[in-house]
Every structure is written in C-alpha cells, then in structure tokens.
Design a protein around this motif. Structure first.
Motif, PDB file in Angstrom:
ATOM      1  N   SER A 128       0.795  -1.160  -0.056  1.00  0.00           N
ATOM      2  CA  SER A 128       0.042   0.084   0.101  1.00  0.00           C
ATOM      3  C   SER A 128       0.806   1.420  -0.041  1.00  0.00           C
ATOM      4  CB  SER A 128      -1.060   0.119   1.149  1.00  0.00           C
ATOM      5  OG  SER A 128      -0.119   0.280   2.284  1.00  0.00           O
ATOM      6  N   ASN A 129       0.177   2.407  -0.194  1.00  0.00           N
ATOM      7  CA  ASN A 129       0.925   3.771  -0.083  1.00  0.00           C
ATOM      8  C   ASN A 129       1.238   4.147   1.368  1.00  0.00           C
ATOM      9  OD1 ASN A 129       0.583   3.970  -2.845  1.00  0.00           O
ATOM     10  ND2 ASN A 129      -1.425   5.139  -2.702  1.00  0.00           N
ATOM     11  N   TYR A 130       1.048   3.277   2.341  1.00  0.00           N
ATOM     12  CA  TYR A 130       1.275   3.689   3.484  1.00  0.00           C
ATOM     13  C   TYR A 130       2.733   3.237   3.974  1.00  0.00           C
ATOM     14  CZ  TYR A 130      -3.796   3.885   3.968  1.00  0.00           C
ATOM     15  OH  TYR A 130      -5.127   4.373   3.908  1.00  0.00           O
ATOM     16  N   GLU A 131       3.245   2.196   3.015  1.00  0.00           N
ATOM     17  CA  GLU A 131       4.490   1.752   3.443  1.00  0.00           C
ATOM     18  C   GLU A 131       5.646   3.024   3.456  1.00  0.00           C
ATOM     19  OE1 GLU A 131       8.076  -1.147   1.545  1.00  0.00           O
ATOM     20  OE2 GLU A 131       6.254  -0.986   0.497  1.00  0.00           O
ATOM     21  N   GLU A 132       5.609   3.971   2.531  1.00  0.00           N
ATOM     22  CA  GLU A 132       6.750   4.928   2.432  1.00  0.00           C
ATOM     23  C   GLU A 132       6.379   5.877   3.608  1.00  0.00           C
ATOM     24  OE1 GLU A 132       8.054   8.716  -0.712  1.00  0.00           O
ATOM     25  OE2 GLU A 132       6.702   7.062  -1.254  1.00  0.00           O
ATOM     26  N   ILE A 133       5.131   6.190   3.713  1.00  0.00           N
ATOM     27  CA  ILE A 133       4.845   7.207   4.995  1.00  0.00           C
ATOM     28  C   ILE A 133       5.317   6.398   6.277  1.00  0.00           C
ATOM     29  CG2 ILE A 133       2.828   8.376   6.028  1.00  0.00           C
ATOM     30  CD1 ILE A 133       1.250   8.285   3.761  1.00  0.00           C
ATOM     31  N   ALA A 134       4.895   5.221   6.562  1.00  0.00           N
ATOM     32  CA  ALA A 134       5.447   4.704   7.664  1.00  0.00           C
ATOM     33  C   ALA A 134       6.827   4.517   8.008  1.00  0.00           C
ATOM     34  CB  ALA A 134       5.029   3.071   7.822  1.00  0.00           C
ATOM     35  N   ALA A 138       8.620   6.351  10.839  1.00  0.00           N
ATOM     36  CA  ALA A 138       9.359   5.729  11.745  1.00  0.00           C
ATOM     37  C   ALA A 138      10.840   6.487  11.965  1.00  0.00           C
ATOM     38  CB  ALA A 138       9.599   4.147  11.231  1.00  0.00           C
ATOM     39  N   ALA A 139      11.304   6.670  10.795  1.00  0.00           N
ATOM     40  CA  ALA A 139      12.482   7.681  11.127  1.00  0.00           C
ATOM     41  C   ALA A 139      12.374   9.013  11.882  1.00  0.00           C
ATOM     42  CB  ALA A 139      13.348   7.916   9.521  1.00  0.00           C
ATOM     43  N   ALA A 140      11.565   9.557  11.699  1.00  0.00           N
ATOM     44  CA  ALA A 140      11.255  10.608  12.413  1.00  0.00           C
ATOM     45  C   ALA A 140      11.042  10.415  14.027  1.00  0.00           C
ATOM     46  CB  ALA A 140       9.988  11.336  12.184  1.00  0.00           C
ATOM     47  N   VAL A 141      10.531   9.135  14.232  1.00  0.00           N
ATOM     48  CA  VAL A 141      10.492   8.769  15.689  1.00  0.00           C
ATOM     49  C   VAL A 141      11.880   8.509  16.397  1.00  0.00           C
ATOM     50  CG1 VAL A 141       9.731   7.148  17.370  1.00  0.00           C
ATOM     51  CG2 VAL A 141       8.106   7.940  15.729  1.00  0.00           C
ATOM     52  N   VAL A 142      12.738   7.846  15.593  1.00  0.00           N
ATOM     53  CA  VAL A 142      13.985   7.417  15.757  1.00  0.00           C
ATOM     54  C   VAL A 142      14.917   8.620  16.093  1.00  0.00           C
ATOM     55  CG1 VAL A 142      16.056   6.084  15.090  1.00  0.00           C
ATOM     56  CG2 VAL A 142      13.818   5.088  15.056  1.00  0.00           C
ATOM     57  N   TYR A 143      14.864   9.439  14.980  1.00  0.00           N
ATOM     58  CA  TYR A 143      15.816  10.798  15.131  1.00  0.00           C
ATOM     59  C   TYR A 143      15.154  11.941  15.548  1.00  0.00           C
ATOM     60  CZ  TYR A 143      18.209   7.497  11.829  1.00  0.00           C
ATOM     61  OH  TYR A 143      18.991   6.355  11.359  1.00  0.00           O
ATOM     62  N   GLU A 146      10.187  15.940  15.152  1.00  0.00           N
ATOM     63  CA  GLU A 146       8.888  16.186  15.814  1.00  0.00           C
ATOM     64  C   GLU A 146       8.188  16.648  14.561  1.00  0.00           C
ATOM     65  OE1 GLU A 146       7.032  18.639  18.908  1.00  0.00           O
ATOM     66  OE2 GLU A 146       8.384  17.199  19.722  1.00  0.00           O
ATOM     67  N   GLU A 147       8.820  17.818  13.934  1.00  0.00           N
ATOM     68  CA  GLU A 147       7.875  18.325  12.832  1.00  0.00           C
ATOM     69  C   GLU A 147       7.736  17.540  11.659  1.00  0.00           C
ATOM     70  OE1 GLU A 147       8.795  22.471  10.080  1.00  0.00           O
ATOM     71  OE2 GLU A 147      10.259  21.757  11.336  1.00  0.00           O
ATOM     72  N   LEU A 148       8.310  16.880  11.251  1.00  0.00           N
ATOM     73  CA  LEU A 148       8.033  15.901   9.990  1.00  0.00           C
ATOM     74  C   LEU A 148       6.916  14.985  10.616  1.00  0.00           C
ATOM     75  CD1 LEU A 148       8.317  14.341   7.215  1.00  0.00           C
ATOM     76  CD2 LEU A 148      10.254  12.972   8.326  1.00  0.00           C
ATOM     77  N   LEU A 149       7.026  14.285  11.540  1.00  0.00           N
ATOM     78  CA  LEU A 149       6.041  13.313  12.432  1.00  0.00           C
ATOM     79  C   LEU A 149       4.778  13.910  12.424  1.00  0.00           C
ATOM     80  CD1 LEU A 149       5.441  10.467  13.495  1.00  0.00           C
ATOM     81  CD2 LEU A 149       5.876  11.449  15.724  1.00  0.00           C
ATOM     82  N   TYR A 150       4.403  15.108  12.892  1.00  0.00           N
ATOM     83  CA  TYR A 150       3.209  15.780  13.211  1.00  0.00           C
ATOM     84  C   TYR A 150       2.539  16.331  11.681  1.00  0.00           C
ATOM     85  CZ  TYR A 150       2.898  15.734  18.217  1.00  0.00           C
ATOM     86  OH  TYR A 150       2.688  15.210  19.526  1.00  0.00           O
ATOM     87  N   SER A 151       3.504  16.384  10.705  1.00  0.00           N
ATOM     88  CA  SER A 151       2.883  16.741   9.561  1.00  0.00           C
ATOM     89  C   SER A 151       2.128  15.862   9.075  1.00  0.00           C
ATOM     90  CB  SER A 151       4.046  17.035   8.451  1.00  0.00           C
ATOM     91  OG  SER A 151       4.743  16.156   8.126  1.00  0.00           O
ATOM     92  N   GLY A 178      18.735   1.431  24.915  1.00  0.00           N
ATOM     93  CA  GLY A 178      20.199   1.296  24.344  1.00  0.00           C
ATOM     94  C   GLY A 178      20.573   2.236  22.955  1.00  0.00           C
ATOM     95  N   GLY A 179      21.515   1.965  22.460  1.00  0.00           N
ATOM     96  CA  GLY A 179      21.947   2.905  21.109  1.00  0.00           C
ATOM     97  C   GLY A 179      21.135   2.190  19.929  1.00  0.00           C
ATOM     98  N   PHE A 180      20.701   3.095  19.194  1.00  0.00           N
ATOM     99  CA  PHE A 180      20.048   2.470  17.801  1.00  0.00           C
ATOM    100  C   PHE A 180      20.952   1.835  17.057  1.00  0.00           C
ATOM    101  CE2 PHE A 180      19.759   3.616  13.219  1.00  0.00           C
ATOM    102  CZ  PHE A 180      18.647   2.856  12.812  1.00  0.00           C
ATOM    103  N   VAL A 181      20.740   0.743  16.227  1.00  0.00           N
ATOM    104  CA  VAL A 181      21.284  -0.191  15.680  1.00  0.00           C
ATOM    105  C   VAL A 181      20.811  -0.106  14.106  1.00  0.00           C
ATOM    106  CG1 VAL A 181      21.885  -2.700  15.271  1.00  0.00           C
ATOM    107  CG2 VAL A 181      21.446  -1.735  17.470  1.00  0.00           C
ATOM    108  N   GLU A 182      19.591  -0.427  13.524  1.00  0.00           N
ATOM    109  CA  GLU A 182      19.298  -0.362  12.515  1.00  0.00           C
ATOM    110  C   GLU A 182      17.611  -0.702  12.350  1.00  0.00           C
ATOM    111  OE1 GLU A 182      20.586  -3.815  10.163  1.00  0.00           O
ATOM    112  OE2 GLU A 182      19.864  -5.109  11.778  1.00  0.00           O
ATOM    113  N   PHE A 183      17.084  -0.454  11.213  1.00  0.00           N
ATOM    114  CA  PHE A 183      15.688  -0.567  11.047  1.00  0.00           C
ATOM    115  C   PHE A 183      15.441  -1.891  10.583  1.00  0.00           C
ATOM    116  CE2 PHE A 183      16.054   4.060  10.411  1.00  0.00           C
ATOM    117  CZ  PHE A 183      14.752   4.512  11.504  1.00  0.00           C
ATOM    118  N   GLY A 184      14.306  -2.596  11.121  1.00  0.00           N
ATOM    119  CA  GLY A 184      14.223  -3.826  10.907  1.00  0.00           C
ATOM    120  C   GLY A 184      13.056  -3.906   9.826  1.00  0.00           C
TER     121      GLY A 184
END
Length: 228
Positions: A128-134, A138-143, A146-151, A178-184
């Motif tokens: 679905s088109n939701y994959e790219e948004i997710a 998700a990157a906005a949450v990790v990094y 906030e501005e991108l997420l709330y948009s 702990g520290g970020f490793v990678e996106f699954g």
C-alpha cells in the motif's frame, strides 16, 4: 547502649526469606552481616533495612546484577524499573508472536493443509501507499524529527497526543533501549491493510512502531518493545 542484633533465623521468619537466600545475597555483596565467634550470622537494624530493600527490588523483578548497579550508583531506581518493564513488554510481544504462529499452524491443520515443509507466513507484505509514509515517520520517531512526524498526524491525533506529551512518552520509552542499531522489517496487519508495523533494532531491545492510517494521515501511533 549496645546495638541490637537479630539472629539469622529471626530475620528469616520476620521477612519471609530463607537463610540460603541471605547467604547468596551476601556472597553477591547486596547485604552484610555480623558474625559471632562461632560464625553464625546476625544482623543490625540497618542491615535488616537493607535486606528489606533487596526483597522489594527482587519482588519487582530486578536481577541481582541490577540491584548491584543500584547500590553502586551506576543506575538510578527509575531507570532500573523502566528498563525491566521494557524487558517484560518485549517478552510479552515475543510470546504473542509465538501464539500467532501457533494459531496459523492450527488453522492450516484444521483446513486440511500439510504443516511439515510449509512456510507459515507470520506477516503479510506491505502493499500500500502507507509503506513509504510509515518508513518516513518511523525515522522521524527514531531521529526525533517531531515536525515531520506531526505533519502526517490527523487533527484528532494532534489533539490526542500534543507535542509535550509525545516528548515525554518518547523519552521514557527509548530510555531502556540502548543505542540505535538499524531499521528492521516493515509489515502490514493481516486483517487491516491501513495498519503498518515498523520494527527497529536497538542495542538492548527492539521497538515496534504501529501506525494506523486513514487517507494517508496517521490516526493512531503505538510503541511496543520486542526481544531481539
């Protein structure tokens, strides 16, 4: 005035612990004791209070190692409890995934399928088109973008999760990871294609981000732990 000493049997009866447990805790440096000439253990009132604290922490599920870190001021109490809670949530998440796999196996058997040699799909692929948004959110949450997420938040979502609340929730949730490793992997819910899960690996635990979409806006956001 001579300080009162409590015999080990008295302490065991009073606090509901075994003498073996007290000896083990003493070997690990969690508690101390006084020794009589014959080598029998006795405890001061202060040492009894220390034992009570250890009992409470063990009842909360904290390991001996974590209690040692608390006593050595390497970790504060809130952080220790938060980290253990995260581990419990992760264990629950893992067990739920195991239950889902077992349910799929039973459904396959009940429908006359052959279990052995069959790859049981645990999650459906995202289509679905939701994959790219997710992925972006998700990157906005990790990094902490906030501005991108709330948009991408719907107006209802913004009202439900104002920025100050989100910051506090995010801080408390990420603290034990702990520290970020990678996106699954990123997968869609089997029954609801507007629900997407993004898995993120950290040093100690994993984070699963659940997005609920409607018309390419986020109407729901949940963070859970999982074991890696």
């Amino acid at each position: 005035m001579k300080e009162q000493l409590y015999d080990i049997n008295t302490v065991c009866e009073m606090l509901g612990v075994t003498s073996r447990t007290l000896r083990f805790w003493e070997e690990k440096g969690l508690i101390g004791s006084q020794k009589t000439m014959s080598g029998r253990r006795q405890y001061t009132q202060e040492q009894v209070e220390t034992i009570k604290r250890v009992i409470t922490l063990r009842a909360l599920g904290l390991s001996v190692k974590k209690i040692q870190e608390l006593q050595n001021n390497e970790l504060d109490l809130r952080a220790a409890i938060n980290e253990h809670r995260a581990a419990v949530y992760a264990a629950i998440e893992k067990k739920q995934r195991e239950i889902n796999v077992l349910s799929e196996a039973l459904a396959l058997i009940d429908n006359g399928g052959i279990l052995y040699g069959t790859e049981i799909p645990v999650n459906a692929a995202v289509e679905s088109n939701y994959e790219e948004i997710a992925a972006r959110c998700a990157a906005a949450v990790v990094y902490n973008d906030e501005e991108l997420l709330y948009s991408y938040f719907s107006e209802k979502m913004k009202a439900y999760l104002p920025p100050d609340v989100y910051r506090r929730v995010r801080r408390d949730f990420l603290e034990p990871l702990g520290g970020f490793v990678e996106f699954g992997e990123r997968v869609a819910d089997k029954n609801y294609k507007n629900i997407v899960y993004q898995y993120v690996k950290y040093e100690k635990l994993g984070m699963r981000i659940q997005f609920v979409f409607h018309d390419e806006e986020i109407y729901g956001l949940w963070l859970t732990y999982y074991e890696i």
